[in-house]
Write a protein that holds these residues in place. Structure first.
Motif, PDB file in Angstrom:
ATOM      1  N   ASP A  63      36.454  -2.487  -1.206  1.00 30.52           N
ATOM      2  CA  ASP A  63      36.773  -3.712  -0.259  1.00 30.52           C
ATOM      3  C   ASP A  63      35.292  -4.181   0.456  1.00 30.52           C
ATOM      4  OD1 ASP A  63      36.332  -1.670   1.417  1.00 30.52           O
ATOM      5  OD2 ASP A  63      38.180  -2.089   2.665  1.00 30.52           O
ATOM      6  N   ARG A  64      34.259  -3.430   0.090  1.00 30.57           N
ATOM      7  CA  ARG A  64      32.880  -3.721   0.742  1.00 30.57           C
ATOM      8  C   ARG A  64      32.136  -5.048   0.184  1.00 30.57           C
ATOM      9  NH1 ARG A  64      28.503  -2.092  -1.815  1.00 30.57           N
ATOM     10  NH2 ARG A  64      28.646  -0.925  -3.713  1.00 30.57           N
ATOM     11  N   LEU A  65      31.467  -5.911   0.863  1.00 24.32           N
ATOM     12  CA  LEU A  65      30.691  -6.965   0.308  1.00 24.32           C
ATOM     13  C   LEU A  65      29.679  -6.340  -0.668  1.00 24.32           C
ATOM     14  CD1 LEU A  65      30.535  -9.827   0.145  1.00 24.32           C
ATOM     15  CD2 LEU A  65      28.970  -9.668   2.274  1.00 24.32           C
ATOM     16  N   VAL A  66      29.567  -6.119  -1.846  1.00 24.73           N
ATOM     17  CA  VAL A  66      28.571  -5.762  -2.742  1.00 24.73           C
ATOM     18  C   VAL A  66      27.427  -6.979  -2.840  1.00 24.73           C
ATOM     19  CG1 VAL A  66      30.221  -4.224  -3.923  1.00 24.73           C
ATOM     20  CG2 VAL A  66      29.577  -6.527  -4.889  1.00 24.73           C
ATOM     21  N   ASP A  67      26.487  -6.349  -3.033  1.00 28.56           N
ATOM     22  CA  ASP A  67      25.165  -7.286  -3.735  1.00 28.56           C
ATOM     23  C   ASP A  67      25.167  -7.429  -5.124  1.00 28.56           C
ATOM     24  OD1 ASP A  67      22.625  -8.505  -4.434  1.00 28.56           O
ATOM     25  OD2 ASP A  67      21.866  -8.058  -2.492  1.00 28.56           O
ATOM     26  N   VAL A  68      25.705  -8.652  -5.715  1.00 29.90           N
ATOM     27  CA  VAL A  68      26.148  -8.854  -6.971  1.00 29.90           C
ATOM     28  C   VAL A  68      24.678  -8.676  -7.961  1.00 29.90           C
ATOM     29  CG1 VAL A  68      26.733 -10.474  -8.837  1.00 29.90           C
ATOM     30  CG2 VAL A  68      27.962 -10.422  -6.553  1.00 29.90           C
ATOM     31  N   ILE A  69      23.414  -9.124  -7.296  1.00 25.11           N
ATOM     32  CA  ILE A  69      22.354  -9.221  -8.096  1.00 25.11           C
ATOM     33  C   ILE A  69      21.755  -7.636  -8.176  1.00 25.11           C
ATOM     34  CG2 ILE A  69      20.192 -10.055  -8.565  1.00 25.11           C
ATOM     35  CD1 ILE A  69      21.321 -12.664  -7.876  1.00 25.11           C
ATOM     36  N   GLU A  70      21.538  -7.156  -7.058  1.00 23.67           N
ATOM     37  CA  GLU A  70      20.888  -5.905  -6.634  1.00 23.67           C
ATOM     38  C   GLU A  70      21.557  -4.877  -7.434  1.00 23.67           C
ATOM     39  OE1 GLU A  70      17.778  -5.429  -5.632  1.00 23.67           O
ATOM     40  OE2 GLU A  70      17.460  -7.609  -5.389  1.00 23.67           O
ATOM     41  N   GLU A  71      22.932  -4.840  -7.307  1.00 24.71           N
ATOM     42  CA  GLU A  71      23.702  -3.710  -7.840  1.00 24.71           C
ATOM     43  C   GLU A  71      23.983  -3.997  -9.319  1.00 24.71           C
ATOM     44  OE1 GLU A  71      26.825  -2.099  -4.987  1.00 24.71           O
ATOM     45  OE2 GLU A  71      25.922  -3.360  -3.787  1.00 24.71           O
ATOM     46  N   GLY A  72      23.620  -5.100  -9.856  1.00 27.15           N
ATOM     47  CA  GLY A  72      23.581  -5.008 -11.282  1.00 27.15           C
ATOM     48  C   GLY A  72      25.203  -5.422 -11.795  1.00 27.15           C
ATOM     49  N   PHE A  73      25.740  -6.197 -11.124  1.00 24.51           N
ATOM     50  CA  PHE A  73      27.302  -6.634 -11.516  1.00 24.51           C
ATOM     51  C   PHE A  73      27.101  -7.970 -12.253  1.00 24.51           C
ATOM     52  CE2 PHE A  73      28.458  -4.028  -7.749  1.00 24.51           C
ATOM     53  CZ  PHE A  73      29.655  -3.100  -8.471  1.00 24.51           C
ATOM     54  N   ASP A  74      27.951  -7.933 -13.309  1.00 26.01           N
ATOM     55  CA  ASP A  74      27.914  -9.123 -14.233  1.00 26.01           C
ATOM     56  C   ASP A  74      28.806 -10.084 -13.529  1.00 26.01           C
ATOM     57  OD1 ASP A  74      26.496  -8.288 -16.700  1.00 26.01           O
ATOM     58  OD2 ASP A  74      28.145  -6.973 -16.713  1.00 26.01           O
ATOM     59  N   ALA A  75      29.677  -9.619 -12.679  1.00 29.00           N
ATOM     60  CA  ALA A  75      30.793 -10.704 -12.031  1.00 29.00           C
ATOM     61  C   ALA A  75      31.493  -9.864 -10.942  1.00 29.00           C
ATOM     62  CB  ALA A  75      32.012 -11.382 -13.021  1.00 29.00           C
ATOM     63  N   VAL A  76      31.983 -10.523  -9.749  1.00 25.75           N
ATOM     64  CA  VAL A  76      32.901  -9.897  -8.800  1.00 25.75           C
ATOM     65  C   VAL A  76      34.004 -10.726  -8.455  1.00 25.75           C
ATOM     66  CG1 VAL A  76      30.711  -8.572  -7.614  1.00 25.75           C
ATOM     67  CG2 VAL A  76      31.573 -10.900  -6.760  1.00 25.75           C
ATOM     68  N   VAL A  77      35.171 -10.324  -8.114  1.00 23.75           N
ATOM     69  CA  VAL A  77      36.135 -11.001  -7.711  1.00 23.75           C
ATOM     70  C   VAL A  77      36.321 -10.570  -6.090  1.00 23.75           C
ATOM     71  CG1 VAL A  77      38.790 -11.448  -7.522  1.00 23.75           C
ATOM     72  CG2 VAL A  77      37.291 -11.147  -9.628  1.00 23.75           C
ATOM     73  N   ARG A  78      36.385 -11.672  -5.323  1.00 20.21           N
ATOM     74  CA  ARG A  78      36.446 -11.512  -3.781  1.00 20.21           C
ATOM     75  C   ARG A  78      37.182 -12.653  -3.147  1.00 20.21           C
ATOM     76  NH1 ARG A  78      35.330  -7.121  -4.952  1.00 20.21           N
ATOM     77  NH2 ARG A  78      33.948  -5.549  -3.976  1.00 20.21           N
ATOM     78  N   THR A  79      37.562 -12.330  -1.763  1.00 26.62           N
ATOM     79  CA  THR A  79      38.077 -13.566  -1.081  1.00 26.62           C
ATOM     80  C   THR A  79      37.113 -14.177  -0.462  1.00 26.62           C
ATOM     81  OG1 THR A  79      38.939 -11.754   0.681  1.00 26.62           O
ATOM     82  CG2 THR A  79      40.412 -12.448  -1.154  1.00 26.62           C
ATOM     83  N   GLY A  80      37.458 -15.046   0.469  1.00 29.38           N
ATOM     84  CA  GLY A  80      36.433 -15.706   1.451  1.00 29.38           C
ATOM     85  C   GLY A  80      35.400 -16.708   0.896  1.00 29.38           C
ATOM     86  N   SER A  81      34.805 -17.416   1.360  1.00 32.48           N
ATOM     87  CA  SER A  81      33.856 -18.558   0.853  1.00 32.48           C
ATOM     88  C   SER A  81      32.445 -18.127   0.251  1.00 32.48           C
ATOM     89  CB  SER A  81      33.502 -19.540   2.213  1.00 32.48           C
ATOM     90  OG  SER A  81      34.721 -20.055   2.725  1.00 32.48           O
ATOM     91  N   PRO A  82      32.154 -18.471  -0.912  1.00 30.45           N
ATOM     92  CA  PRO A  82      30.943 -18.052  -1.419  1.00 30.45           C
ATOM     93  C   PRO A  82      29.776 -18.555  -0.649  1.00 30.45           C
ATOM     94  CG  PRO A  82      32.461 -18.966  -2.830  1.00 30.45           C
ATOM     95  CD  PRO A  82      32.991 -19.307  -1.807  1.00 30.45           C
ATOM     96  N   ALA A  83      28.862 -17.530  -0.491  1.00 23.97           N
ATOM     97  CA  ALA A  83      27.799 -18.016   0.359  1.00 23.97           C
ATOM     98  C   ALA A  83      26.337 -17.626   0.071  1.00 23.97           C
ATOM     99  CB  ALA A  83      27.761 -17.203   1.873  1.00 23.97           C
ATOM    100  N   ASP A  84      26.244 -17.082  -1.445  1.00 19.90           N
ATOM    101  CA  ASP A  84      25.057 -16.735  -1.972  1.00 19.90           C
ATOM    102  C   ASP A  84      24.690 -17.796  -3.044  1.00 19.90           C
ATOM    103  OD1 ASP A  84      23.005 -15.480  -3.598  1.00 19.90           O
ATOM    104  OD2 ASP A  84      23.766 -13.458  -3.180  1.00 19.90           O
ATOM    105  N   SER A  85      23.503 -18.676  -2.696  1.00 21.49           N
ATOM    106  CA  SER A  85      23.011 -19.683  -3.593  1.00 21.49           C
ATOM    107  C   SER A  85      22.742 -18.928  -5.006  1.00 21.49           C
ATOM    108  CB  SER A  85      21.943 -20.447  -2.775  1.00 21.49           C
ATOM    109  OG  SER A  85      20.929 -19.574  -2.620  1.00 21.49           O
ATOM    110  N   ARG A  86      22.418 -17.793  -5.255  1.00 18.37           N
ATOM    111  CA  ARG A  86      21.961 -17.339  -6.403  1.00 18.37           C
ATOM    112  C   ARG A  86      23.280 -17.136  -7.453  1.00 18.37           C
ATOM    113  NH1 ARG A  86      19.704 -11.592  -4.688  1.00 18.37           N
ATOM    114  NH2 ARG A  86      21.645 -11.663  -3.900  1.00 18.37           N
ATOM    115  N   LEU A  87      24.365 -17.414  -6.997  1.00 18.45           N
ATOM    116  CA  LEU A  87      25.627 -17.232  -7.782  1.00 18.45           C
ATOM    117  C   LEU A  87      26.464 -18.437  -8.008  1.00 18.45           C
ATOM    118  CD1 LEU A  87      27.032 -13.884  -5.610  1.00 18.45           C
ATOM    119  CD2 LEU A  87      25.350 -13.934  -7.719  1.00 18.45           C
ATOM    120  N   HIS A  88      27.066 -18.490  -9.412  1.00 17.29           N
ATOM    121  CA  HIS A  88      27.941 -19.363  -9.698  1.00 17.29           C
ATOM    122  C   HIS A  88      29.235 -18.761  -9.192  1.00 17.29           C
ATOM    123  CE1 HIS A  88      25.582 -21.924 -12.173  1.00 17.29           C
ATOM    124  NE2 HIS A  88      24.940 -20.916 -12.909  1.00 17.29           N
ATOM    125  N   ALA A  89      30.192 -20.031  -8.830  1.00 17.76           N
ATOM    126  CA  ALA A  89      31.545 -19.572  -8.315  1.00 17.76           C
ATOM    127  C   ALA A  89      32.462 -20.390  -8.775  1.00 17.76           C
ATOM    128  CB  ALA A  89      31.386 -19.759  -6.711  1.00 17.76           C
TER     129      ALA A  89
END
Length: 300
Positions: free
Chosen positions: A127-153
């Motif tokens: 339930d923590r807010l992960v850093d998608v790029i720094e932690e090497g995730f291909d994708a994440v699923v989360r609630t809330g409003s997307p705020a990272d301009s480096r990501l597609h949503a």
């Protein structure tokens, strides 16, 4: 295209330090290779190579031009791979971060694995807010409003929390008609595992500084435990609608205070922009949008 062919031939000659070697790789004569480079130099107005009967070397301008040409070749190769991959069957390792709502996620993940057996799922529930790029995730699923301009949503659909209890509990303790009445009821509270914070019950009476007093009968960091205890009549719980839908349909739970509860929470799929065309990422996002919640959205 002629210009690009000249650039790629120049790279071959510069790296091999030989017109003959570059010509063999291209399937042309050394003379044709020499003429192509000469035309390139004429068009640029600069000498790129020093030539003699025994060797070829780069001029200062040639050294600088070679670095730029290599970058161009790398970008073109990457673009070709993207186009090729976009039409390939999804396969390979897919590292995904998911919220701690296994009752919602697991059936969809199982169906995805059955549909795309060549994709290796690497699943991380948190339930923590992960850093998608720094932690090497291909994708994440989360609630809330997307705020990272480096990501597609992509919007996967919305849910809401419902205050529920077993009919037997309400028969014994009465049914609350206003959030203020919850102070006299046994409440089953959810504690977020990652932060230790108690999840707020989204009732309108909690707005504007109103202190909604809850009497905890139990606190747990596991939604399925809270659901089980509410089904057994131990108190009122505030749980996601997808977790209690079946129990509500069969009458095992009853929803209360609905008129005071208007908040919704939206699930999003987020993924790095540079992985936008990877077949396994696109397949995962499309599948989640189609199957996670009935009101899933479209790609942003």
């Amino acid at each position: 295209m002629d210009s690009f062919a000249g650039l790629s031939l120049f790279v071959l000659v510069a790296e091999a330090r030989s017109f003959a070697a570059a010509a063999r790789q291209r399937g042309i004569t050394p003379s044709a290779a020499s003429k192509t480079i000469a035309r390139l130099e004429e068009r640029l107005g600069a000498r790129l190579l020093n030539r003699n009967t025994r060797s070829v070397s780069l001029t200062a301008e040639g050294e600088q031009f070679l670095e730029r040409c290599r970058r161009i070749m790398t970008e073109v190769a990457a673009a070709e791979r993207e186009l090729t991959d976009a039409h390939a069957a999804p396969s390979g390792r897919l590292k995904v971060s998911l919220p701690l709502v296994s009752g919602l996620m697991l059936p969809v993940l199982s169906a995805f694995a059955r549909r795309f057996p060549a994709v290796e799922l690497d699943l991380h529930f948190s339930d923590r807010l992960v850093d998608v790029i720094e932690e090497g995730f291909d994708a994440v699923v989360r609630t809330g409003s997307p705020a990272d301009s480096r990501l597609h949503a992509r919007n996967l659909g919305s849910t809401r929390l419902l205050c529920v209890g077993a009919p037997a509990y309400f028969s014994n303790r009465g049914t609350p008609q206003h959030p203020d009445e919850l102070g006299g009821h046994a409440c089953l509270l959810h504690r977020f595992p990652g932060t230790g914070l108690i999840e707020r019950w989204p009732l309108q009476a909690d707005i504007g500084g109103h202190d909604m007093r809850l009497t905890p009968a139990m606190t747990a960091n596991h939604l399925e435990t809270i659901l089980h205890m509410s089904l057994d009549g131990h108190g009122i719980a505030c749980l996601p609608d997808f977790a209690v839908r079946d129990a509500l349909d069969r009458g095992a739970l009853v929803s209360v205070l609905d008129t005071w509860n208007t908040e919704q929470s939206t699930f999003w799929a987020l993924w790095p922009s540079h992985r936008h065309q990877q077949p396994r990422v696109r397949a995962f996002v499309d599948f989640m949008a189609d199957h996670l919640l009935p009101q899933g959205g479209r790609c942003n």
